[in-house]
Motif scaffolding. Structure first.
Motif, PDB file in Angstrom:
ATOM      1  N   THR A   1       0.996  -1.108  -0.438  1.00 23.58           N
ATOM      2  CA  THR A   1      -0.222  -0.070   0.155  1.00 23.58           C
ATOM      3  C   THR A   1       1.111   1.220   0.390  1.00 23.58           C
ATOM      4  OG1 THR A   1       0.150   0.132   2.479  1.00 23.58           O
ATOM      5  CG2 THR A   1      -1.952  -0.867   1.445  1.00 23.58           C
ATOM      6  N   GLY A   2       0.498   2.563  -0.384  1.00 23.41           N
ATOM      7  CA  GLY A   2       0.468   3.439  -0.813  1.00 23.41           C
ATOM      8  C   GLY A   2       0.519   4.555   1.023  1.00 23.41           C
ATOM      9  N   ALA A   3      -0.305   4.159   1.328  1.00 27.77           N
ATOM     10  CA  ALA A   3      -0.450   4.086   2.424  1.00 27.77           C
ATOM     11  C   ALA A   3       0.506   3.662   3.699  1.00 27.77           C
ATOM     12  CB  ALA A   3      -1.589   3.690   2.847  1.00 27.77           C
ATOM     13  N   MET A   4       0.972   2.867   3.390  1.00 21.93           N
ATOM     14  CA  MET A   4       1.998   2.315   4.056  1.00 21.93           C
ATOM     15  C   MET A   4       3.559   3.712   4.221  1.00 21.93           C
ATOM     16  SD  MET A   4       3.520   0.949   6.565  1.00 21.93           S
ATOM     17  CE  MET A   4       2.439  -0.106   7.098  1.00 21.93           C
ATOM     18  N   ILE A   5       3.598   3.647   3.131  1.00 19.24           N
ATOM     19  CA  ILE A   5       4.825   4.600   2.609  1.00 19.24           C
ATOM     20  C   ILE A   5       4.485   6.009   3.614  1.00 19.24           C
ATOM     21  CG2 ILE A   5       5.703   6.165   0.631  1.00 19.24           C
ATOM     22  CD1 ILE A   5       5.124   4.069  -0.996  1.00 19.24           C
ATOM     23  N   ALA A   6       3.361   7.229   3.210  1.00 16.80           N
ATOM     24  CA  ALA A   6       3.137   7.607   4.390  1.00 16.80           C
ATOM     25  C   ALA A   6       3.037   7.352   5.740  1.00 16.80           C
ATOM     26  CB  ALA A   6       1.425   8.147   3.593  1.00 16.80           C
ATOM     27  N   ALA A   7       2.915   6.412   5.999  1.00 17.81           N
ATOM     28  CA  ALA A   7       2.602   6.325   7.498  1.00 17.81           C
ATOM     29  C   ALA A   7       3.766   6.352   8.420  1.00 17.81           C
ATOM     30  CB  ALA A   7       1.696   4.705   7.830  1.00 17.81           C
ATOM     31  N   LEU A   8       4.988   5.857   7.566  1.00 18.28           N
ATOM     32  CA  LEU A   8       6.731   5.379   7.705  1.00 18.28           C
ATOM     33  C   LEU A   8       7.856   5.480   7.566  1.00 18.28           C
ATOM     34  CD1 LEU A   8       6.291   1.296   9.560  1.00 18.28           C
ATOM     35  CD2 LEU A   8       5.901   3.376  10.588  1.00 18.28           C
ATOM     36  N   GLY A   9       6.635   5.423   6.210  1.00 19.81           N
ATOM     37  CA  GLY A   9       8.444   6.403   4.482  1.00 19.81           C
ATOM     38  C   GLY A   9       9.310   5.358   4.710  1.00 19.81           C
ATOM     39  N   SER A  10      10.439   5.175   4.937  1.00 21.27           N
ATOM     40  CA  SER A  10      11.050   4.240   4.073  1.00 21.27           C
ATOM     41  C   SER A  10      12.000   3.641   5.812  1.00 21.27           C
ATOM     42  CB  SER A  10      12.779   4.755   3.894  1.00 21.27           C
ATOM     43  OG  SER A  10      13.118   6.131   3.978  1.00 21.27           O
ATOM     44  N   ALA A  11      11.195   4.181   6.613  1.00 25.13           N
ATOM     45  CA  ALA A  11      12.761   3.615   7.927  1.00 25.13           C
ATOM     46  C   ALA A  11      12.195   2.611   8.219  1.00 25.13           C
ATOM     47  CB  ALA A  11      12.047   4.778   9.505  1.00 25.13           C
ATOM     48  N   ALA A  12      11.008   1.722   8.016  1.00 21.09           N
ATOM     49  CA  ALA A  12      10.385   0.667   9.114  1.00 21.09           C
ATOM     50  C   ALA A  12       9.485  -0.355   8.218  1.00 21.09           C
ATOM     51  CB  ALA A  12      10.070  -0.005   9.929  1.00 21.09           C
TER      52      ALA A  12
END
Length: 519
Positions: free
Chosen positions: A392-403
């Motif tokens: 999901t793109g929503a995961m990118i919005a939530a945590l970015g590339s940190a985890a």
């Protein structure tokens, strides 16, 4: 740069011309070797530089010249910075000294990783790349107090996908400096090579990494570890026999036939012991289907099979390490393309477990292929199931590339994942799996489930996880959404720009930790 070099030469006791002749004589040899050595930050009560054990030994062998060179060539090296010196010792024409940060670095609860290990990976990778740019065919690496992390930094840092270029980077052999810690070093090499294999699969263009090509690559790679490993490449007819209607519905828009890869690794003493099952999303190219994506950055969708890549690569690594655990890897592989046969918004499809799904967004296809794979995973009486997907793109919005985000119904399984990420530095973070999200997916106008839910655009990573939960009955399951960690710009210093292969090493570490619980 030239001025710095002249200063360094002066401190080393050689003339510039002598140094130039020395370097030229060394460069004519086919056995040229570079060396990476570590140095720590000065503590408040320290008056001089603090080398690693290997660094101290090297400095003694050149009568303290390396320490002098570092002192006169610029400010003190901080964590992740490096400096290269030439003609310090004849067996190593070039030496890269890298900053390791504080010698007291350890587990950091705020960062949720072992800072010492991360610092070593970052520093070693920088030094290795600098020596690679000097076309050193062999680089020896200081273990820096943790040979596994040093090996990972070297092997991961040197990797670059140039398969299709005429001009390629110098092929470098990274070796351990010294004779101790060889077992730990080799373990790090295997961990890193596993992640690099995932990076290779993810970087490959979609026309070079079709579902069939992907399956063949996995089969070829596992030939190097033939013991206890079986690979089954299931064709479309088998998928139809399994009544995987949800998976088939995604694949029908493409001319490329779907493939289902099934990998069995029987590492446990009891080959019939309940396995750990890894399931990976294998969309080898995602156009979005009828719900077409924007053309901007669509080329990156060649890596939408990152879940399948990391899952298969982790099993390759587990087999290479001979981990005492049974693992099964499942990878449903297909393309998501628009055509007259493709899914249309509003279509209803039926999954392997009989549940019907209203497909309101054809770009939410990953969960459709995973649904059938998760149903099939239950056939093996698994102790635990972990599915991995660029979902999901929503995961990118939530945590970015940190985890990577983890959704799990099991505290036991989550604890092992969390402990594993401390070691690898390739972090995961737990996300909520509330019934609140499940209700959004099960209240569908035309079917048992809706593939995007009623509250569209809100909590997308969580609703996607809730959708997958509808196809899981085992008590130990985790969904890992890796959309945010799929690519790297400069966020992870020891990886070059491009596809990351994350979190392959964390999956391997999970398997290693579970091996004691499973037996």
């Amino acid at each position: 740069m030239l001025l710095m070099f002249r200063k360094a030469v002066a401190a080393g006791g050689r003339t510039y011309q002598q140094c130039r002749l020395f370097s030229l004589s060394c460069s004519s040899r086919s056995d040229r070797k570079g060396l990476v050595l570590g140095v720590y930050d000065k503590e408040k009560d320290e008056n001089s530089l603090k080398f690693t054990e290997a660094g101290e030994a090297f400095d003694r062998s050149v009568s303290g010249r390396l320490r002098e060179l570092l002192t006169v060539s610029g400010p003190a090296l901080t964590q992740g910075k490096s400096r290269v010196f030439h003609a310090v010792r004849q067996d190593f024409p070039s030496v890269a000294v890298v900053g390791l940060g504080k010698s007291s670095a350890a587990f950091c609860s705020q960062e949720n990783w072992d800072s010492k290990k991360v610092n070593i990976r970052n520093a070693v990778s920088v030094g290795c790349r600098q020596l690679q740019d000097l076309e050193m065919p062999t680089i020896e690496v200081d273990p820096c107090g943790d040979a596994q992390s040093a090996a990972e930094g070297a092997i991961l840092g040197l990797f670059e996908y140039d398969e299709l270029k005429q001009r390629k980077k110098t092929v470098v052999a990274a070796q351990l400096h010294g004779s101790s810690n060889t077992e730990s070093w080799q373990k790090g090499v295997l961990y890193a090579e596993g992640q690099n294999f995932a990076r290779y699969l993810m970087e490959s263009p979609a026309n070079h990494m079709t579902p069939s090509c992907f399956a063949n690559k996995i089969q070829q790679r596992l030939k190097s570890v033939p013991d206890k490993v079986e690979v089954h490449i299931r064709p479309k007819s088998w998928i139809e026999d399994q009544q995987m209607g949800s998976f088939l519905s995604v694949s029908k828009g493409s001319d490329e036939p779907p493939v289902f890869v099934e990998v069995h690794y029987k590492g446990a003493t009891n080959t019939k012991a309940p396995p750990l099952v890894f399931v990976g999303k294998g969309i080898t190219f995602d156009s979005g289907g009828i719900s077409l994506k924007s053309s901007k950055n669509m080329d990156a969708m060649r890596a939408d099979m990152g879940g399948a890549a990391t899952v298969c690569s982790s099993i390759v690594t587990a087999a290479s390490l001979k981990l005492p655990i049974n693992i099964i890897g499942l990878a449903p592989l297909c393309e998501n393309m628009p055509s007259g046969k493709a899914n249309k918004p509003g279509d209803v499809v039926r999954a392997k477990n009989g549940k019907t799904i209203q497909v309101d967004d054809t770009d939410a296809e990953g969960r459709l292929i995973l649904a059938d794979a998760l149903c099939y995973a239950h056939c093996f009486n698994p102790k635990a199931i972990v599915n991995v997907a660029t979902l999901t793109g929503a995961m990118i919005a939530a945590l970015g590339s940190a985890a990577a985000g983890v959704f799990s119904n099991s505290d036991w399984l989550w604890d092992h994942l969390r402990e594993g990420n401390v070691v690898t530095g390739d972090r995961v973070w737990r996300m909520p799996l509330f019934e609140h999200y499940s209700r959004q997916m099960t209240e569908s106008q035309l079917a048992d489930l809706n593939n995007i839910g009623k509250d569209r655009g809100s909590g997308g990573a969580c609703t996607a996880a809730a959708f997958l939960k509808e196809f899981v009955t085992v008590p130990h399951w985790a969904h890992v959404d890796i959309a945010g960690v799929m690519t790297n710009k400069d966020e992870v210093p020891y990886l070059r720009k491009g596809m990351t292969g994350r979190p392959t090493r964390t999956l391997v570490e999970l398997a290693a930790r579970l091996s004691s619980d499973f037996n």
